[in-house]
Write an enzyme that holds these catalytic residues in place. Structure first.
Site, PDB file in Angstrom:
ATOM      1  N   ASP A 131      26.806  37.171  37.272  1.00  0.00           N
ATOM      2  CA  ASP A 131      27.978  38.045  37.252  1.00  0.00           C
ATOM      3  C   ASP A 131      27.762  39.282  36.388  1.00  0.00           C
ATOM      4  O   ASP A 131      28.654  39.731  35.676  1.00  0.00           O
ATOM      5  CB  ASP A 131      29.238  37.290  36.795  1.00  0.00           C
ATOM      6  N   HIS A 147      31.506  41.045  39.582  1.00  0.00           N
ATOM      7  CA  HIS A 147      32.769  40.923  40.314  1.00  0.00           C
ATOM      8  C   HIS A 147      33.663  42.157  40.153  1.00  0.00           C
ATOM      9  O   HIS A 147      34.569  42.366  40.945  1.00  0.00           O
ATOM     10  CB  HIS A 147      33.514  39.633  39.951  1.00  0.00           C
ATOM     11  N   ASN A 159      39.754  42.946  31.525  1.00  0.00           N
ATOM     12  CA  ASN A 159      38.791  42.889  30.424  1.00  0.00           C
ATOM     13  C   ASN A 159      37.379  42.614  30.928  1.00  0.00           C
ATOM     14  O   ASN A 159      36.413  42.772  30.185  1.00  0.00           O
ATOM     15  CB  ASN A 159      39.143  41.788  29.420  1.00  0.00           C
ATOM     16  N   SER A 160      37.251  42.171  32.173  1.00  0.00           N
ATOM     17  CA  SER A 160      35.939  41.812  32.720  1.00  0.00           C
ATOM     18  C   SER A 160      34.958  42.959  32.560  1.00  0.00           C
ATOM     19  O   SER A 160      35.251  44.101  32.892  1.00  0.00           O
ATOM     20  CB  SER A 160      36.065  41.458  34.199  1.00  0.00           C
TER      21      SER A 160
END
Length: 188
Positions: free
Chosen positions: A72, A27, A145-146
């Site tokens: 993801d 994402h 933070n992803s």
């Protein structure tokens, strides 16, 4: 005439191979026309001032090697002038509830951010899809933070930070590194 605005999305990642392979979230890079990775400059030691607008460091173009929507995860490749230091990958299966962990990332554009907490649960299902099996932590994980690493106290990556529950402050989720290794191997 239709004019689309340019949107900048920030996230984090972790170098897993000295040749320049970087793990992040799908994402974070989904639909990107251009991907750039910011590496700390060699002189940075932690005492420098960092800008939210444009983080300091070396900006390097990256290409998407592979990406998987269901888990993801994404793998990027950057060209680096020399071998890069890589993170050591650990074993998420050996994690126990109550173990201390550290999350590194770029929350709200604040680069070089480190937070700590404990493993709150393992195997957490949050309705994210067929591979719903997350490490839950109370280490602060926020937008930006992803894709960043979740480290154990040995300095090993045990997860990739991926999700939060907006109404549940202090609750974050990471993809276990054991799953990450399986998926990234097939993406490569």
């Amino acid at each position: 005439r239709l004019v689309q605005s340019r949107q900048t999305v920030t996230g984090a990642g972790v170098i897993v191979d000295p040749a320049g392979y970087v793990l992040t979230n799908h994402h974070v890079v989904e639909g990107a026309r251009r991907i750039q990775v910011v590496l700390p400059s060699p002189r940075e030691t932690g005492g420098e001032r960092h800008s939210i607008v444009r983080p300091s460091g070396r900006w390097i173009g990256a290409r998407l090697v592979g990406s998987d929507l269901e888990t993801d995860l994404a793998v990027l490749k950057i060209k680096a002038p020399k071998d890069l230091p890589k993170a050591t990958l650990g074993d998420s299966e050996s994690l126990k509830v109550g173990d201390w962990v550290v999350a590194i990332g770029n929350p709200f554009g604040l680069s070089h951010t480190v937070t700590s907490g404990i493993v709150s649960a393992k195997g957490r299902v949050i309705g994210a899809g067929p591979y719903d099996d997350f490490i839950q932590t109370d280490a602060s994980i926020n937008p930006g933070n992803s894709g960043g690493p979740l480290f154990n106290m040995k300095g090993e990556v045990v997860g990739i930070n991926t999700a939060i529950i907006p109404q549940g402050q202090g609750i974050g989720f990471a993809i276990p590194v054991d799953k990450v290794l399986q998926v990234s191997a097939s993406l490569l």
